[in-house]
Design a protein around this motif. Structure first.
Motif, mmCIF file in Angstrom:
data_model
loop_
_atom_site.group_PDB
_atom_site.id
_atom_site.type_symbol
_atom_site.label_atom_id
_atom_site.label_comp_id
_atom_site.label_asym_id
_atom_site.label_seq_id
_atom_site.Cartn_x
_atom_site.Cartn_y
_atom_site.Cartn_z
ATOM 1 N N PHE A 171 1.175 -1.295 0.122
ATOM 2 C CA PHE A 171 0.105 -0.226 0.199
ATOM 3 C C PHE A 171 0.286 1.675 -0.007
ATOM 4 O O PHE A 171 0.117 2.790 -0.770
ATOM 5 N N PHE A 172 2.323 1.124 0.780
ATOM 6 C CA PHE A 172 2.955 2.387 0.900
ATOM 7 C C PHE A 172 3.576 2.213 -0.200
ATOM 8 O O PHE A 172 4.088 3.790 -0.471
ATOM 9 N N GLU A 173 3.559 1.698 -1.571
ATOM 10 C CA GLU A 173 3.736 2.010 -2.990
ATOM 11 C C GLU A 173 3.818 2.342 -3.561
ATOM 12 O O GLU A 173 2.958 3.024 -4.603
ATOM 13 N N ARG A 174 2.075 1.964 -3.814
ATOM 14 C CA ARG A 174 0.942 2.705 -4.317
ATOM 15 C C ARG A 174 0.850 3.791 -3.693
ATOM 16 O O ARG A 174 0.595 5.150 -5.125
ATOM 17 N N ASP A 175 0.532 4.570 -2.577
ATOM 18 C CA ASP A 175 0.613 5.898 -2.415
ATOM 19 C C ASP A 175 1.830 6.428 -2.912
ATOM 20 O O ASP A 175 1.411 7.680 -3.314
ATOM 21 N N PRO A 194 -6.539 11.605 -8.252
ATOM 22 C CA PRO A 194 -6.088 11.268 -6.617
ATOM 23 C C PRO A 194 -4.298 11.460 -5.766
ATOM 24 O O PRO A 194 -3.604 11.205 -7.116
ATOM 25 N N MET A 195 -4.179 11.658 -5.020
ATOM 26 C CA MET A 195 -2.685 11.410 -4.290
ATOM 27 C C MET A 195 -2.314 10.589 -3.726
ATOM 28 O O MET A 195 -1.549 10.450 -2.593
ATOM 29 N N SER A 196 -3.627 9.371 -2.666
ATOM 30 C CA SER A 196 -3.982 8.181 -2.582
ATOM 31 C C SER A 196 -4.382 6.987 -2.816
ATOM 32 O O SER A 196 -5.510 7.462 -3.732
ATOM 33 N N GLN A 197 -3.838 5.857 -2.786
ATOM 34 C CA GLN A 197 -4.852 4.470 -3.270
ATOM 35 C C GLN A 197 -6.821 4.991 -2.030
ATOM 36 O O GLN A 197 -7.156 4.449 -2.985
ATOM 37 N N ALA A 198 -6.271 5.894 -0.784
ATOM 38 C CA ALA A 198 -7.246 6.312 -0.747
ATOM 39 C C ALA A 198 -8.602 7.238 -0.998
ATOM 40 O O ALA A 198 -9.563 7.204 -1.549
ATOM 41 N N GLU A 199 -7.561 7.956 -1.916
ATOM 42 C CA GLU A 199 -8.587 8.681 -2.875
ATOM 43 C C GLU A 199 -9.029 8.447 -4.329
ATOM 44 O O GLU A 199 -9.942 8.554 -4.463
#
Length: 308
Positions: A171-175, A194-199
């Motif tokens: 997940f940190f690589e995706r972000d 989007p600036m993150s996976q969550a966004e």
């Protein structure tokens, strides 16, 4: 951060043949013999230790992710008709794919001056694209909402293709990939990308009701089946790669776009795609833009292929 498999050394004659095949692939995919190794020392928009540099070096992930991104773009009516009504995709599919592939690689690996000039040209072109969808809804290619969607679909496609068929991404690589792409997104005008996976997940939720099935989506896949996107010896891989692109779409998107079993990978096809992707991630090919760019920056040709 990097967890790449080890480099696969090839006998010199085989390396020459594989590299020749790779050059043929790049010519067909990009329609250009752009030299990414010059000018010496000029940095790219993204640094060599970025997640994007690792992902984009893999031609299988690049092909699959690019198709996935286009499918998501064509699912949004305004983006769909902006592409279909203002491009030569129907009549010159391969040429359009070549330009798109080259633009992606120049954005990631190209010397900064060339990348900036290319992006400025794309932005000017977007300024001339406007109209109404077949449903009567107005659109303009500079609409930030549409630019955000296009940026998000590209990041999702390439990232998910690499994650599914090459190496799993934390997940940190995706972000990190979203964060490092932010300056590039701003240059394209995607100020709310989007600036993150969550966004990204939040944007998918917002767009859920906007995405619809269309005959154009099916036509795009039919064009992709027939277009000589891969050199002759690799042509049997073309349909499994298209299936692989469909499979990494979110399940609800596949259902909404009415993809049936025809676009589901058979077990042997999935194994074929993953094996080919793994091989491509482990062989250093001097002709690839990634390796040329490493040379431009004074890095070892094997820099992106080592364990880090």
């Amino acid at each position: 951060m990097f967890r790449n498999s080890g480099i696969i050394p090839l006998p010199r004659p085989l390396e020459r043949r594989v590299n020749t095949l790779a050059q043929s692939f790049m010519r067909q995919r990009l329609g250009s013999q752009m030299d990414f190794s010059t000018p010496e020392g000029e940095p790219a928009l993204l640094p060599p230790n970025s997640v994007s540099w690792r992902i984009f070096k893999n031609p299988v992930a690049l092909f699959i992710g690019g198709v996935t991104a286009v499918l998501l773009e064509l699912a949004e009516p305004r983006v769909r008709d902006a592409i279909w009504q203002h491009s030569t995709f129907r009549s010159h599919a391969l040429r359009r794919l070549q330009r798109t592939g080259l633009a992606a690689l120049v954005t990631v690996y190209g010397p900064r001056t060339k990348a900036k000039a290319m992006i400025e040209g794309v932005v000017r072109m977007h300024g001339r694209v406007s109209g109404r969808t077949s449903e009567g809804e107005p659109y303009h290619a500079t609409d930030p909402e549409l630019l955000d969607w296009v940026q998000a679909t590209a990041e999702f496609g390439f990232m998910e293709a690499y994650h599914t068929y090459v190496h799993r991404l934390h997940f940190f690589e995706r972000d990190a990939m979203f964060a490092e792409a932010r300056p590039v997104a701003l240059r394209y005008g995607a100020v709310g990308a989007p600036m993150s996976q969550a966004e990204l997940y939040a944007l998918f939720d917002v767009m859920r009701q906007r995405l619809v099935a269309s005959p154009i989506v099916s036509e795009f896949l039919e064009i992709m089946e027939d277009a000589p996107s891969l050199p002759g010896v690799a042509r049997p891989l073309q349909r499994p790669l298209l299936k692989a692109a469909v499979e990494i779409l979110p399940h609800w998107v596949r259902k909404r776009l009415e993809f049936g079993d025809r676009w589901t990978l058979k077990p042997w096809e999935r194994a074929f795609v993953k094996t080919t992707a793994a091989i491509c991630d482990s062989i250093v090919l001097p002709s690839s833009p990634a390796v040329q760019s490493c040379r431009r920056l004074g890095l070892s040709e094997s820099y992106l292929y080592r364990r880090h």
